[in-house]
Design an enzyme around this catalytic site. Structure first.
Site, PDB file in Angstrom:
ATOM      1  N   CYS A 395      -1.773   7.537  18.601  1.00  0.00           N
ATOM      2  CA  CYS A 395      -0.571   7.012  17.944  1.00  0.00           C
ATOM      3  C   CYS A 395       0.632   7.030  18.891  1.00  0.00           C
ATOM      4  O   CYS A 395       0.736   6.150  19.743  1.00  0.00           O
ATOM      5  CB  CYS A 395      -0.320   7.770  16.643  1.00  0.00           C
ATOM      6  SG  CYS A 395       0.595   6.768  15.468  1.00  0.00           S
ATOM      7  N   HIS A 526      -5.128   7.053  13.858  1.00  0.00           N
ATOM      8  CA  HIS A 526      -5.453   8.477  14.061  1.00  0.00           C
ATOM      9  C   HIS A 526      -6.959   8.710  13.888  1.00  0.00           C
ATOM     10  O   HIS A 526      -7.405   9.044  12.787  1.00  0.00           O
ATOM     11  CB  HIS A 526      -4.684   9.335  13.060  1.00  0.00           C
ATOM     12  CG  HIS A 526      -3.221   9.402  13.333  1.00  0.00           C
ATOM     13  ND1 HIS A 526      -2.667  10.307  14.203  1.00  0.00           N
ATOM     14  CD2 HIS A 526      -2.203   8.650  12.882  1.00  0.00           C
ATOM     15  CE1 HIS A 526      -1.366  10.126  14.271  1.00  0.00           C
ATOM     16  NE2 HIS A 526      -1.059   9.118  13.470  1.00  0.00           N
ATOM     17  N   GLU A 528      -8.663  11.133  14.715  1.00  0.00           N
ATOM     18  CA  GLU A 528      -8.985  12.535  14.384  1.00  0.00           C
ATOM     19  C   GLU A 528      -9.179  12.738  12.884  1.00  0.00           C
ATOM     20  O   GLU A 528      -9.844  13.684  12.458  1.00  0.00           O
ATOM     21  CB  GLU A 528      -7.893  13.470  14.925  1.00  0.00           C
ATOM     22  CG  GLU A 528      -6.536  13.424  14.207  1.00  0.00           C
ATOM     23  CD  GLU A 528      -5.580  12.366  14.748  1.00  0.00           C
ATOM     24  OE1 GLU A 528      -6.056  11.403  15.391  1.00  0.00           O
ATOM     25  OE2 GLU A 528      -4.366  12.492  14.521  1.00  0.00           O
TER      26      GLU A 528
HETATM   27  N1  GLN Z   1       6.576   7.884  15.956  1.00  0.00           N
HETATM   28  C1  GLN Z   1       5.637   6.842  16.076  1.00  0.00           C
HETATM   29  C2  GLN Z   1       5.768   5.806  14.972  1.00  0.00           C
HETATM   30  O1  GLN Z   1       6.344   6.067  13.961  1.00  0.00           O
HETATM   31  C3  GLN Z   1       4.234   7.384  16.126  1.00  0.00           C
HETATM   32  C4  GLN Z   1       3.820   8.068  14.874  1.00  0.00           C
HETATM   33  C5  GLN Z   1       2.638   8.972  15.052  1.00  0.00           C
HETATM   34  O2  GLN Z   1       2.322   9.371  16.164  1.00  0.00           O
HETATM   35  N2  GLN Z   1       1.998   9.325  13.978  1.00  0.00           N
HETATM   36  O3  GLN Z   1       5.273   4.710  15.096  1.00  0.00           O
END
Ligand code: GLN
Length: 554
Positions: A395, A526, A528
């Site tokens: 992410c 994600h 994970e």
């Molecule tokens: N801060 C980033 C976004 O909002 C990534 C979010 C995250 O890593 N879950 O897109």
């Protein structure tokens, strides 16, 4: 109540943080291994409507379900133990319950009646537990009530459980997971706090059938007999749950102590044989738990983030799914992962020399939010890219990998993400138009891009080699995306978008060609969140494989 469905309530005694979530997940697991379709339900007594607005370094990881609901980290353990996705009906907060009752009241849904905690809140809880029970063909619900007996916050939930028992005593089973201290000056295990906790539960009209005694030591016969005698519980229904090395051994220990047999006999149910769910008892599970012990060859993985003023204990809670995902893939490859938490601030300030990274066999930058420590992460990513150290970005870790690539390889010197630069420079990572409105209105809760979305995986890429399929579904939690305006320039300079949304608008996976780098991969989603003990996530496995190779060639 749903016909033939059974409900097990797990309630905490004495204090929180003793592993009620793992105990609930393990109860689910042992019952599943007897051939039953199990529902695991978490009840969180706080007034937040979901877990998305809570700080992970205080409350632990926010776990996202397929539906996009942001939940407590226990839901992650539930999915990992059961090895399946859970529907959003399986997560309840007081906030959700009160919100729907109040909204119904505003719509005249109570037809002019006075709306009160009893019966309306309590009945809303019961309705929701029954909805969860009826949604997915499950036969037994294991419902964990958050907090500890004696809290004001969870009284309504215990009251709902009591009423369900009163309606159909043969279909409800109560378990208290309690703590037994072994004070160092006294030198022996004390049962009194647990006795008092059970009495407190009795005062709400609930008598536990079973007590799971958490302690640093094993509960001996004397303690079991004492709890049994003082609290009207059968001695063989007092289960010893001492501290152990791995949470994945808990179901194996519960099986030894007949937890599943006791519960099934209470419900007058038999073990189902020749049933796909039963997975030959706990055989596969045991094999997995053993693989964790057998893995000897060490692999050093650096996790680079901005945390660290929080202490190790909280850290492991805030990134629990990442940690477990690494373990599952590592154990499957026979290696033992040593995780090293490195502060991106230290690299940013130069306090730690970037060459320190040479010590590690793989580098991972997990998800995150905000400005803090960002340039340090970018420095780390650059080093990993230039020195061909396997890199996995999740992410934010993918977004920053793209910012780094744009700045240093695609000639976009001012590349940045709007999250930290407020529009100054080139926004290679930008906000989607619909998100702009939400932020303006301070509409933060549950409004990110959340939950399961499909991605198409391009042929001839590391992603395709890992997944071995064309379409995948992965869970998201972010507000920002790769800016379509820069895609062509990034691709021309060598970045590969190996996973894209079906309409090709959103970039879901970025990677470098294997010719250029052994493993430089970032995912907008994600992965994970869907890694499971018995089915590790393919991208994590590929990352581990690359890290092992890198270590061997060092
Ligand atoms: N801060 C980033 C976004 O909002 C990534 C979010 C995250 O890593 N879950 O897109």
């Amino acid at each position: 109540m749903k016909k033939n469905h059974k409900y097990i309530f797990v309630i905490g005694g004495v204090m929180s943080g003793v592993g009620k979530g793992i105990a609930s997940a393990s109860i689910g697991k042992v019952l599943q291994s007897r051939g039953y379709k199990i529902n695991l339900v978490k009840v969180d007594p706080y007034l937040n409507v979901d877990a998305g607005t809570m700080n992970p370094t205080e409350h632990g990881e926010t776990f996202v379900l397929n539906s996009g609901l942001e939940t407590d980290q226990d839901m992650g353990n539930y999915e990992r133990f059961l090895g399946r996705d859970l529907p959003e009906e399986n997560y309840l907060t007081s906030g959700m319950v009160y919100k729907s009752v109040i909204e119904r009241e505003r719509n005249l849904g109570y037809k002019g009646k006075c709306v009160e905690a009893i019966p309306h809140i309590r009945n809303e809880i019961i309705d929701r537990l029954e909805a969860a029970a009826s949604i997915n063909g499950s036969e037994i619900s294991v419902i964990e009530i958050g907090g500890t007996v004696g809290d004001y916050q969870n009284i309504m939930f215990i009251e709902a459980a009591r009423v369900m028992y009163a309606k159909d005593p043969d279909s409800v089973f109560f378990i208290m997971v309690s703590y037994l201290p072994v004070p160092s000056k006294v030198g022996e295990m004390k049962t009194k706090p647990t006795q008092n906790a059970i009495r407190q539960l009795n005062s709400y009209g609930v008598q536990p059938h079973m007590v799971i005694g958490r302690s640093s030591e094993v509960l001996d016969k004397r303690r079991k007999d004492k709890i049994a005698m003082q609290c009207n519980i059968r001695p063989d229904y007092v289960i010893s749950a001492p501290d152990i090395e791995s949470i994945y051994d808990v179901p194996i220990n519960f099986e030894k102590d007949n937890v599943a047999s006791i519960i099934l006999s209470h419900f007058n149910l038999k073990t189902k044989r020749n049933n796909k769910l039963a997975e030959d008892g706990l055989k596969k599970w045991r094999r997995f738990a053993n693989s964790a012990k057998k893995a000897k060859k060490e692999l050093n993985i650096a996790i680079v983030g901005k945390y660290f003023d929080t202490g190790d204990f909280v850290l492991s809670d805030a990134y629990i799914s990442v940690i477990e995902a690494i373990k599952f893939s590592a154990y499957a490859k026979g290696v033992k992962p040593n995780l090293h938490w490195l502060s991106s601030h230290d690299f940013e300030s130069g306090k730690v020399n970037i060459k320190e990274l040479d010590k590690y066999d793989g580098i991972l930058v997990p998800g995150g939010f905000g400005k803090s420590g960002i340039e340090g992460k970018i420095k780390v990513i650059k080093y990993a890219r230039e020195n061909k150290i396997p890199y996995f970005g999740l992410c934010y870790g993918m977004q920053l990998m793209i910012v780094e690539y744009a700045r240093h390889k695609a000639g976009i010197a001012g590349a940045n993400t709007r999250e930290i630069s407020n529009g100054k420079g080139d926004m290679v990572i930008d906000i989607m138009p619909e998100q702009v409105e939400r932020l303006k209105n301070k509409d933060y809760g549950g409004t990110m891009r959340l939950g399961k979305y499909p991605a198409y995986i391009k042929k001839g890429t590391i992603a395709r080699k890992s997944y071995k399929k064309e379409m995948v579904n992965e869970r998201h939690r972010h507000r920002y995306e790769v800016n379509p305006e820069y895609i062509e320039r990034l691709e021309e300079s060598g970045l590969i978008f190996s996973g894209v949304s079906p309409d090709e608008r959103l970039m879901e996976i970025a990677e470098l060609s294997i010719k250029e780098h052994p493993f430089m991969v970032g995912t907008q989603f994600h992965p994970e969140l869907t890694a499971r003990p018995l089915s590790p996530h393919p991208l994590f496995t590929e990352f581990i494989k690359a890290s092992v190779l890198y270590k061997n060639c060092k």
